[in-house]
Design a protein around this motif. Sequence first.
Motif, PDB file in Angstrom:
ATOM      1  N   LEU A 149       0.824  -1.213   0.000  1.00  0.00           N
ATOM      2  CA  LEU A 149       0.000   0.000   0.000  1.00  0.00           C
ATOM      3  C   LEU A 149       0.857   1.262   0.000  1.00  0.00           C
ATOM      4  N   GLY A 150       2.164   1.077   0.059  1.00  0.00           N
ATOM      5  CA  GLY A 150       3.044   2.230   0.072  1.00  0.00           C
ATOM      6  C   GLY A 150       3.282   2.807   1.452  1.00  0.00           C
ATOM      7  N   TRP A 151       3.000   2.021   2.507  1.00  0.00           N
ATOM      8  CA  TRP A 151       3.240   2.506   3.861  1.00  0.00           C
ATOM      9  C   TRP A 151       4.737   2.701   4.082  1.00  0.00           C
ATOM     10  N   ASP A 152       5.061   3.665   4.942  1.00  0.00           N
ATOM     11  CA  ASP A 152       6.459   3.954   5.253  1.00  0.00           C
ATOM     12  C   ASP A 152       7.077   2.791   6.016  1.00  0.00           C
ATOM     13  N   LEU A 153       8.279   2.418   5.638  1.00  0.00           N
ATOM     14  CA  LEU A 153       8.986   1.322   6.286  1.00  0.00           C
ATOM     15  C   LEU A 153      10.341   1.824   6.748  1.00  0.00           C
ATOM     16  N   ASP A 154      10.629   1.596   8.012  1.00  0.00           N
ATOM     17  CA  ASP A 154      11.903   2.003   8.591  1.00  0.00           C
ATOM     18  C   ASP A 154      12.423   0.856   9.432  1.00  0.00           C
ATOM     19  N   HIS A 155      13.679   0.915   9.812  1.00  0.00           N
ATOM     20  CA  HIS A 155      14.236  -0.157  10.639  1.00  0.00           C
ATOM     21  C   HIS A 155      15.280   0.407  11.589  1.00  0.00           C
ATOM     22  N   TYR A 166       9.723  -1.121  11.345  1.00  0.00           N
ATOM     23  CA  TYR A 166       8.545  -0.333  11.703  1.00  0.00           C
ATOM     24  C   TYR A 166       7.814   0.080  10.426  1.00  0.00           C
ATOM     25  N   VAL A 167       6.507  -0.147  10.408  1.00  0.00           N
ATOM     26  CA  VAL A 167       5.690   0.189   9.254  1.00  0.00           C
ATOM     27  C   VAL A 167       4.587   1.127   9.718  1.00  0.00           C
ATOM     28  N   ASN A 168       4.448   2.270   9.048  1.00  0.00           N
ATOM     29  CA  ASN A 168       3.472   3.275   9.447  1.00  0.00           C
ATOM     30  C   ASN A 168       2.574   3.654   8.284  1.00  0.00           C
ATOM     31  N   ARG A 226       0.101   1.593  13.070  1.00  0.00           N
ATOM     32  CA  ARG A 226       1.545   1.365  13.152  1.00  0.00           C
ATOM     33  C   ARG A 226       1.802  -0.098  13.480  1.00  0.00           C
ATOM     34  N   LEU A 227       2.790  -0.642  12.798  1.00  0.00           N
ATOM     35  CA  LEU A 227       3.191  -2.025  13.041  1.00  0.00           C
ATOM     36  C   LEU A 227       4.665  -2.051  13.400  1.00  0.00           C
ATOM     37  N   GLY A 228       4.984  -2.835  14.411  1.00  0.00           N
ATOM     38  CA  GLY A 228       6.371  -3.072  14.762  1.00  0.00           C
ATOM     39  C   GLY A 228       6.686  -4.555  14.668  1.00  0.00           C
ATOM     40  N   TYR A 229       7.724  -4.885  13.907  1.00  0.00           N
ATOM     41  CA  TYR A 229       8.238  -6.254  13.837  1.00  0.00           C
ATOM     42  C   TYR A 229       9.520  -6.223  14.650  1.00  0.00           C
ATOM     43  N   LEU A 230       9.516  -6.848  15.844  1.00  0.00           N
ATOM     44  CA  LEU A 230      10.502  -6.543  16.868  1.00  0.00           C
ATOM     45  C   LEU A 230      11.298  -7.761  17.335  1.00  0.00           C
ATOM     46  N   PRO A 231      12.123  -8.337  16.466  1.00  0.00           N
ATOM     47  CA  PRO A 231      12.958  -9.452  16.918  1.00  0.00           C
ATOM     48  C   PRO A 231      13.973  -9.039  17.973  1.00  0.00           C
TER      49      PRO A 231
END
Length: 288
Positions: free
Chosen positions: A38-44, A50-52, A59-64
Amino acid sequence: MTSHDDLRAIDGDVFVSPRHLASTTGVGDLALAPLADLGWDLDHDLGNVYVNAPDGKVRLGYLPEGEDDGLWRINAYRDPFGEPTWGVCFNDRVPTEFVTAFTTALATAYQQGPDGYLARPVSGSDEHDPFLAVVPLLKGGWEIDRPRWGVFAIQAPEAFAGLEFTTGDLDAEAELTTREARWQLWAGTSIDRPVWYATASTDTPVALLTAVTACVADPAPLPRWRENTFSYLKGMAQLTPILPPRPPAPTPLDVQRAAVSRRPAALPAASVPRWSTSSRPVLPGARR
């Protein structure tokens, strides 16, 4: 019937059934894709991703690299600078396909606007009744249970998984930061010692919850690699080898074609003198 090409495309050498006794694939890309598309912002940051949403309201956090086993944390907001309206957490052993079912539904709901991704559950509503979230499990053979006062539960047939809905008032902050949430889906020997779990707070849209329970209830097994024992609940799940299909039985036409291909080539016809229509035949004793 699954074709040979389909089997070669499967990422695994065994099927795990029932699918809720699988575990994570260890790769988060599949679950991140619906939102990234969808073109959401992705940062790490280090190993975390982190996807916003563009408006900052999901907001989504993928947090290993997180402080606990909450690998996936998703929050939605009415005000991007306020407290979350709802929150969902998947721990680090949840089957990745279940997380993908959630993010796929979330992507759809976000495109519908706030009426989609902020739709509060409403008892008795045709579309937002919380009971709708348990229907796929009931249709899949899960059974209603009342393990303790104030809790409505659905248990898997083999008793190694369940879904609990807690009634009454709950602490809003605890719902977002602990397992003391309105909804808890789990697998393992008991809810107190789950191998994997997912939690959802009170105002999580029913459509998002139902997307997960429908994926859990799907009777199709999930592919995994036998050697990756973290990817299934060892000693609980049933593993079936993924074997290539046998070649199909030949049809009558195949048999006929094979017989023709084995037939020896025809010999050239012998040279036979023939009368020519352009000359008269020479008779014995006649002059040429």
